[in-house]
Design an enzyme around this catalytic site. Structure first.
Site, PDB file in Angstrom:
ATOM      1  N   ARG A 283       0.808  -1.235   0.000  1.00 18.39           N
ATOM      2  CA  ARG A 283       0.000   0.000   0.000  1.00 18.39           C
ATOM      3  C   ARG A 283       0.838   1.280   0.000  1.00 18.39           C
ATOM      4  NH1 ARG A 283      -3.101  -2.638   4.063  1.00 18.39           N
ATOM      5  NH2 ARG A 283      -4.728  -3.905   3.109  1.00 18.39           N
TER       6      ARG A 283
ATOM      7  N   ASN B 267      -1.398  18.893 -20.323  1.00 18.75           N
ATOM      8  CA  ASN B 267      -1.830  17.909 -21.320  1.00 18.75           C
ATOM      9  C   ASN B 267      -1.814  18.468 -22.743  1.00 18.75           C
ATOM     10  OD1 ASN B 267      -2.331  15.794 -19.523  1.00 18.75           O
ATOM     11  ND2 ASN B 267      -4.329  16.653 -18.995  1.00 18.75           N
TER      12      ASN B 267
ATOM     13  N   GLU C  44      -5.481  17.412 -10.694  1.00 21.54           N
ATOM     14  CA  GLU C  44      -5.838  17.670 -12.097  1.00 21.54           C
ATOM     15  C   GLU C  44      -7.308  17.988 -12.291  1.00 21.54           C
ATOM     16  OE1 GLU C  44      -3.739  15.113 -14.730  1.00 21.54           O
ATOM     17  OE2 GLU C  44      -4.811  15.857 -16.498  1.00 21.54           O
TER      18      GLU C  44
ATOM     19  N   HIS D 265      -1.102  16.430 -25.764  1.00 21.65           N
ATOM     20  CA  HIS D 265      -1.092  15.031 -25.320  1.00 21.65           C
ATOM     21  C   HIS D 265      -2.360  14.261 -25.664  1.00 21.65           C
ATOM     22  CE1 HIS D 265       2.523  16.205 -23.293  1.00 21.65           C
ATOM     23  NE2 HIS D 265       2.705  14.991 -22.824  1.00 21.65           N
TER      24      HIS D 265
ATOM     25  N   LYS E 292       6.734  23.089 -14.394  1.00 20.89           N
ATOM     26  CA  LYS E 292       5.887  21.920 -14.154  1.00 20.89           C
ATOM     27  C   LYS E 292       5.443  21.854 -12.698  1.00 20.89           C
ATOM     28  CE  LYS E 292       4.686  17.250 -14.461  1.00 20.89           C
ATOM     29  NZ  LYS E 292       4.501  16.055 -15.236  1.00 20.89           N
TER      30      LYS E 292
ATOM     31  N   ARG F 116      -3.757  22.033 -13.928  1.00 25.42           N
ATOM     32  CA  ARG F 116      -2.803  20.982 -14.314  1.00 25.42           C
ATOM     33  C   ARG F 116      -3.105  20.436 -15.700  1.00 25.42           C
ATOM     34  NH1 ARG F 116      -0.387  15.995 -10.645  1.00 25.42           N
ATOM     35  NH2 ARG F 116       0.954  15.164 -12.272  1.00 25.42           N
TER      36      ARG F 116
ATOM     37  N   LYS G 100       2.557  11.308 -10.878  1.00 28.05           N
ATOM     38  CA  LYS G 100       1.760  10.401 -11.715  1.00 28.05           C
ATOM     39  C   LYS G 100       2.560   9.122 -11.955  1.00 28.05           C
ATOM     40  CE  LYS G 100      -1.174  13.494 -14.433  1.00 28.05           C
ATOM     41  NZ  LYS G 100      -1.554  13.875 -15.819  1.00 28.05           N
TER      42      LYS G 100
ATOM     43  N   HIS H 263      -1.173  11.295 -27.505  1.00 26.27           N
ATOM     44  CA  HIS H 263      -1.375   9.924 -27.004  1.00 26.27           C
ATOM     45  C   HIS H 263      -2.123   9.075 -28.020  1.00 26.27           C
ATOM     46  CE1 HIS H 263      -0.977  10.511 -22.341  1.00 26.27           C
ATOM     47  NE2 HIS H 263       0.184  10.376 -22.940  1.00 26.27           N
TER      48      HIS H 263
ATOM     49  N   GLU I 171       8.800  18.430 -24.786  1.00 30.20           N
ATOM     50  CA  GLU I 171       8.130  18.799 -23.525  1.00 30.20           C
ATOM     51  C   GLU I 171       8.620  20.158 -23.012  1.00 30.20           C
ATOM     52  OE1 GLU I 171       5.590  17.348 -21.958  1.00 30.20           O
ATOM     53  OE2 GLU I 171       5.525  15.400 -22.962  1.00 30.20           O
TER      54      GLU I 171
ATOM     55  N   HIS J  57       7.582   9.293 -27.618  1.00 34.18           N
ATOM     56  CA  HIS J  57       6.542  10.086 -26.966  1.00 34.18           C
ATOM     57  C   HIS J  57       6.631  11.561 -27.370  1.00 34.18           C
ATOM     58  CE1 HIS J  57       3.722  11.389 -23.896  1.00 34.18           C
ATOM     59  NE2 HIS J  57       4.614  12.254 -23.454  1.00 34.18           N
TER      60      HIS J  57
END
Lengths: 359, 359
Positions: free
Chosen positions: B118, B242, B234, B245, B224, B238, B140, B249, B182, B261
């Site tokens: 956990r 993206n 998010e 993206h 960032k 935030r 993330k 993606h 990026e 990427h």
């Protein structure tokens, strides 16, 4: 009897007789979503899923997902399959997961929710006494691996917990007894008067009487959330909830989950109380008092003759409470109070002492 | 050049040339543990793992775990295997996971740490430009499924991020270009002057010059972490990260991860800027400015001719940014500023408009 609502810190626990008829409205109110994914098992689903799915339809799109009942299905494989089912059903960030079932469903569905798109809300609708007073509370979610129970998981607090004590009447008798083991544990770790009140009403509780059960669920929930909120990340006081669980888990694992969780915890509490008396942490008589009430609840108090001490010891090795090579135990000083041990709320015990109580 | 340390809110990011020689001491200082589990891949491991493992040995027991490089290995299967390896190596709650590698290793090792017992600490040691300024920051973590990228995961902030810009000199050229995508994104979403400074030094950056790169990593990290800390979960700002993206993606997935990427993000930024101009969100000329700097960095700006618009659109369906059946895009107003859209920081765009820019 009305509905008892307990603030668990960030979410509410609602307990009532017949509360299942309000589940959908309460789910939609506490975690409104575009899609509701109901996860249940093949024991509980046939009884309670259809009316819930129907009623949730008034609040959004509903998908339903079935797991086979039993701890042996609380695996990464089940988790991955459920996740893929949710994706296939079009679930996304605006999905609320509903866990309808006992502890296995709650832990599994909770872990699905914790990791789905990096976390979506889960509403826990526990249908066993054990899940109502233990597994559904505090945000522990996870699955088992070959190496042990709950070794993989996440902390993910529910958006709400909804418990209908009426559903307990249809539980098998041994499931109610198993749940009572955790209620008895709450008395031992925090409240001797509560333990005495369980003792007084033990027959009504074993029979599943709704009124007696409602009182027990409410008090056990209060104790658990108080302890959890004092120490969410389990650095200290929360460890007291592990009383009976270090050896209980080991027995559960060593027997291949052949015994119910509460049965293993009952045996674990007796053994750990013996350990506490042996090393001078617990007052003399603690073991006797704990054994007596567990026997009155019809719970086992001796570990299975089929297991050797070595089997049990080996199974403690992967316990999460292992630190720096020793095994840590949360131990009672007496019924109603746990050993604080300077804020650690656990005591490192060597294998020799553990072996001595496993004779 | 010294070490630049940036407070990322709860953890520190340390950036330096030659910082790898201090990794072990800094890991032990920021996340002291009984056991350190170093997770790396077969590209990075042969260069940098052995000295780190040796040095960590002074601070505790060390286990090392290898994954095959490549996004196609960022799966639940790899995650489960790594978890089992850690259990077999005796890792427990007092283990710190060390992620030594690019974004794939960081996401995967981060998810292992997030779900191991956990949650245990992870120290991110990113070895690609992309990972230094993006994947290692903000907590993330996750893995891909057949349905799309990062659909399974958790938020799990690192205990520290340690970046040695010297290791970038040994990266393949296209990896540095990919990382610059990026950095350029950070300029577009938040800081036109920073974008201009990247433009001025583009040749040194593409060549992997340590001084120029250190400045860029430091400024990109600042941008960032500022955006992330304004909105960890998010819900709003935030989402600006993206930019590029959503379609990026989709292209990455539709091409079966054949492109890097950053290459997909570069194409995604051009397409999403076109979308922004088309629906009147972005000032005219925004697409041209973005395209020009990406071309100077040697990055692609057109989506592969092998893909149809339908392929790309279909792949946006499982994007986590999908809400209530429409697809949400973070869109620029101009270079240096994103559309706030009343606090949503994203704009719902219909398929027809997306199809129009995918011609």
């Amino acid at each position: 009897m009305g509905v008892r609502s307990i603030n668990a810190g960030g979410y509410a626990v609602h307990i009532g007789a017949g509360l299942r008829h309000e589940f959908a409205a309460r789910i939609a109110a506490s975690a409104p979503a575009h899609t509701y994914a109901v996860i249940t098992d093949d024991n509980v689903g046939p009884h309670y899923a259809a009316p819930l799915i129907d009623a949730l339809g008034a609040h959004g799109t509903v998908s339903s997902h079935l797991v086979t009942a039993g701890e042996e299905n609380k695996t990464r494989t089940s988790w991955a399959r459920l996740t893929d089912e949710l994706l296939d059903a079009g679930c996304a960030r605006d999905t609320t997961v509903v866990a309808l079932g006992g502890g296995v469903v709650g832990d599994l569905a909770g872990f699905v929710a914790a990791t789905f798109m990096r976390g979506v809300p889960v509403v826990q609708c526990p249908t066993s006494l054990l899940a109502m007073i233990d597994a559904s509370l505090g945000g522990k979610t996870g699955v088992d691996t070959h190496a042990g129970k709950n070794l993989v998981g996440a902390f993910h607090a529910p958006a709400a917990v909804l418990a209908d004590v009426e559903v307990l009447a249809t539980l098998p008798l041994e499931q109610r007894r198993s749940g009572l083991a955790e209620a008895i544990k709450h008395g031992i770790i925090a409240d001797a008067a509560y333990l005495a009140s369980i003792d007084e009403r033990i027959d009504a509780l074993v029979a599943g009487d709704a009124g007696a059960t409602l009182d027990v669920v409410a008090r056990s929930v209060e104790i658990k959330v108080t302890v959890v909120n004092a120490d969410v990340r389990e650095r200290g006081q929360r460890k007291t909830l592990n009383f009976g669980h270090t050896l209980g888990h080991a027995i559960e694992q060593a027997t291949g989950y052949a015994l119910l969780h509460g049965e293993c915890v009952a045996i674990g509490m007796v053994l750990e109380a013996m350990l506490a008396e042996r090393i001078g942490v617990a007052a003399s008589g603690t073991v006797r008092e704990i054994t007596r009430i567990l026997e009155r609840a019809g719970l086992p108090t001796k570990y299975p003759a089929t297991l050797s001490a070595a089997d049990v010891l080996k199974a403690t090795r992967h316990d999460k409470k292992t630190r720096a090579g020793t095994v840590e135990y949360a131990l009672p000083m007496r019924v109603g109070a746990m050993a604080e041990n300077n804020g650690a709320w656990s005591v490192a015990v060597g294998d020799a002492d553990v072996r001595a109580v496993l004779v």
